[in-house]
Design a protein around this motif. Structure first.
Motif, mmCIF file in Angstrom:
data_model
loop_
_atom_site.group_PDB
_atom_site.id
_atom_site.type_symbol
_atom_site.label_atom_id
_atom_site.label_comp_id
_atom_site.label_asym_id
_atom_site.label_seq_id
_atom_site.Cartn_x
_atom_site.Cartn_y
_atom_site.Cartn_z
ATOM 1 N N ALA A 195 0.820 -1.214 0.000
ATOM 2 C CA ALA A 195 0.000 0.000 0.000
ATOM 3 C C ALA A 195 0.853 1.263 0.000
ATOM 4 C CB ALA A 195 -0.934 -0.001 1.209
ATOM 5 N N GLY A 196 2.049 1.177 0.534
ATOM 6 C CA GLY A 196 2.919 2.329 0.584
ATOM 7 C C GLY A 196 3.295 2.877 -0.784
ATOM 8 N N ARG A 197 3.217 2.039 -1.786
ATOM 9 C CA ARG A 197 3.531 2.466 -3.158
ATOM 10 C C ARG A 197 2.316 2.995 -3.900
ATOM 11 N NH1 ARG A 197 6.325 -2.329 -2.411
ATOM 12 N NH2 ARG A 197 4.815 -3.520 -3.572
ATOM 13 N N MET A 198 1.168 2.962 -3.278
ATOM 14 C CA MET A 198 -0.058 3.387 -3.967
ATOM 15 C C MET A 198 -0.014 4.858 -4.378
ATOM 16 S SD MET A 198 -3.043 1.402 -1.880
ATOM 17 C CE MET A 198 -4.341 2.211 -2.777
ATOM 18 N N GLY A 199 0.504 5.710 -3.529
ATOM 19 C CA GLY A 199 0.587 7.126 -3.867
ATOM 20 C C GLY A 199 1.485 7.362 -5.066
ATOM 21 N N GLU A 200 2.628 6.688 -5.076
ATOM 22 C CA GLU A 200 3.558 6.804 -6.200
ATOM 23 C C GLU A 200 2.907 6.288 -7.480
ATOM 24 O OE1 GLU A 200 7.061 4.660 -5.140
ATOM 25 O OE2 GLU A 200 7.234 5.720 -3.235
ATOM 26 N N ASN A 201 2.238 5.159 -7.384
ATOM 27 C CA ASN A 201 1.581 4.594 -8.563
ATOM 28 C C ASN A 201 0.464 5.499 -9.065
ATOM 29 O OD1 ASN A 201 3.281 2.406 -8.540
ATOM 30 N ND2 ASN A 201 1.883 1.097 -7.415
ATOM 31 N N THR A 202 -0.258 6.116 -8.151
ATOM 32 C CA THR A 202 -1.318 7.036 -8.550
ATOM 33 C C THR A 202 -0.718 8.199 -9.337
ATOM 34 O OG1 THR A 202 -2.678 6.461 -6.641
ATOM 35 C CG2 THR A 202 -3.163 8.547 -7.714
ATOM 36 N N ALA A 203 0.379 8.748 -8.866
ATOM 37 C CA ALA A 203 1.028 9.860 -9.560
ATOM 38 C C ALA A 203 1.511 9.433 -10.946
ATOM 39 C CB ALA A 203 2.190 10.385 -8.732
ATOM 40 N N ARG A 204 2.086 8.258 -11.037
ATOM 41 C CA ARG A 204 2.568 7.767 -12.338
ATOM 42 C C ARG A 204 1.427 7.571 -13.320
ATOM 43 N NH1 ARG A 204 6.117 3.985 -8.988
ATOM 44 N NH2 ARG A 204 8.105 5.078 -8.973
ATOM 45 N N CYS B 69 0.040 10.835 -14.593
ATOM 46 C CA CYS B 69 0.907 11.394 -15.637
ATOM 47 C C CYS B 69 0.659 10.711 -16.980
ATOM 48 C CB CYS B 69 2.372 11.260 -15.247
ATOM 49 S SG CYS B 69 2.862 12.366 -13.919
ATOM 50 N N LEU B 70 0.499 9.406 -16.946
ATOM 51 C CA LEU B 70 0.221 8.675 -18.188
ATOM 52 C C LEU B 70 -1.129 9.061 -18.774
ATOM 53 C CD1 LEU B 70 1.577 5.154 -17.234
ATOM 54 C CD2 LEU B 70 2.565 6.764 -18.882
ATOM 55 N N LEU B 71 -2.134 9.223 -17.922
ATOM 56 C CA LEU B 71 -3.446 9.646 -18.405
ATOM 57 C C LEU B 71 -3.358 11.009 -19.082
ATOM 58 C CD1 LEU B 71 -5.724 8.537 -15.420
ATOM 59 C CD2 LEU B 71 -5.659 7.534 -17.706
ATOM 60 N N ALA B 72 -2.603 11.913 -18.481
ATOM 61 C CA ALA B 72 -2.435 13.239 -19.077
ATOM 62 C C ALA B 72 -1.685 13.144 -20.404
ATOM 63 C CB ALA B 72 -1.692 14.156 -18.113
ATOM 64 N N LEU B 73 -0.606 12.377 -20.422
ATOM 65 C CA LEU B 73 0.204 12.232 -21.630
ATOM 66 C C LEU B 73 -0.611 11.669 -22.788
ATOM 67 C CD1 LEU B 73 3.067 12.244 -22.985
ATOM 68 C CD2 LEU B 73 3.230 9.870 -22.229
ATOM 69 N N PHE B 74 -1.274 10.539 -22.533
ATOM 70 C CA PHE B 74 -2.019 9.896 -23.608
ATOM 71 C C PHE B 74 -3.321 10.621 -23.934
ATOM 72 C CE2 PHE B 74 0.695 6.302 -22.266
ATOM 73 C CZ PHE B 74 1.327 6.099 -23.480
ATOM 74 N N GLY B 75 -3.746 11.505 -23.039
ATOM 75 C CA GLY B 75 -4.914 12.334 -23.322
ATOM 76 C C GLY B 75 -4.558 13.594 -24.089
ATOM 77 N N GLY B 76 -3.271 13.801 -24.326
ATOM 78 C CA GLY B 76 -2.826 14.957 -25.077
ATOM 79 C C GLY B 76 -2.766 16.235 -24.261
ATOM 80 N N ASP B 77 -2.798 16.117 -22.950
ATOM 81 C CA ASP B 77 -2.750 17.292 -22.083
ATOM 82 C C ASP B 77 -1.302 17.670 -21.790
ATOM 83 O OD1 ASP B 77 -5.582 17.396 -21.848
ATOM 84 O OD2 ASP B 77 -5.484 15.751 -20.412
ATOM 85 N N ILE C 94 -5.728 12.783 -11.546
ATOM 86 C CA ILE C 94 -5.379 12.180 -10.257
ATOM 87 C C ILE C 94 -6.548 11.369 -9.715
ATOM 88 C CG2 ILE C 94 -4.742 12.670 -7.866
ATOM 89 C CD1 ILE C 94 -3.228 15.154 -9.027
ATOM 90 N N GLU C 95 -7.753 11.902 -9.828
ATOM 91 C CA GLU C 95 -8.928 11.177 -9.341
ATOM 92 C C GLU C 95 -9.134 9.883 -10.103
ATOM 93 O OE1 GLU C 95 -11.896 14.228 -9.761
ATOM 94 O OE2 GLU C 95 -11.534 14.985 -7.727
ATOM 95 N N ARG C 96 -8.984 9.934 -11.419
ATOM 96 C CA ARG C 96 -9.156 8.715 -12.220
ATOM 97 C C ARG C 96 -8.045 7.707 -11.939
ATOM 98 N NH1 ARG C 96 -9.703 10.360 -18.132
ATOM 99 N NH2 ARG C 96 -8.339 12.044 -17.469
ATOM 100 N N ALA C 97 -6.836 8.180 -11.769
ATOM 101 C CA ALA C 97 -5.721 7.287 -11.432
ATOM 102 C C ALA C 97 -5.959 6.631 -10.082
ATOM 103 C CB ALA C 97 -4.411 8.066 -11.431
ATOM 104 N N SER C 98 -6.512 7.380 -9.156
ATOM 105 C CA SER C 98 -6.816 6.849 -7.833
ATOM 106 C C SER C 98 -7.826 5.711 -7.914
ATOM 107 C CB SER C 98 -7.341 7.963 -6.938
ATOM 108 O OG SER C 98 -7.618 7.479 -5.659
ATOM 109 N N VAL C 99 -8.782 5.834 -8.812
ATOM 110 C CA VAL C 99 -9.768 4.763 -9.007
ATOM 111 C C VAL C 99 -9.072 3.488 -9.485
ATOM 112 C CG1 VAL C 99 -11.754 4.032 -10.406
ATOM 113 C CG2 VAL C 99 -11.701 6.321 -9.413
#
Length: 66
Positions: A21-30, A33-41, A49-54
């Motif tokens: 669970a300690g890596r969950m925050g890091e994974n959420t951030a990663r 970033c991927l969602l933003a990149l592939f979304g063209g943002d 961040i909210e979608r990554a958290s899901v």
């Protein structure tokens, strides 16, 4: 990240899998970033961040099922 930290405390939902669970925050951030990149943002938004958290919550809940 704070929500995950609280769940790792004694008696919390993730207390018995703290290392994972300690890596969950890091994974959420990663993932955000991927969602933003592939979304063209050009930047990461609250929505990313909210979608990554899901995704991360789903992943850890699947892990808890094993």
């Amino acid at each position: 990240m704070q929500a995950v930290e609280v769940k790792q405390w004694a008696g919390g939902q993730y207390a018995h899998i703290r290392a994972f669970a300690g890596r969950m925050g890091e994974n959420t951030a990663r993932i955000a970033c991927l969602l933003a990149l592939f979304g063209g943002d050009t930047s990461v938004s609250v929505s990313h961040i909210e979608r990554a958290s899901v995704f991360v919550d789903y992943s850890i809940n699947e892990r808890l099922g094993y």
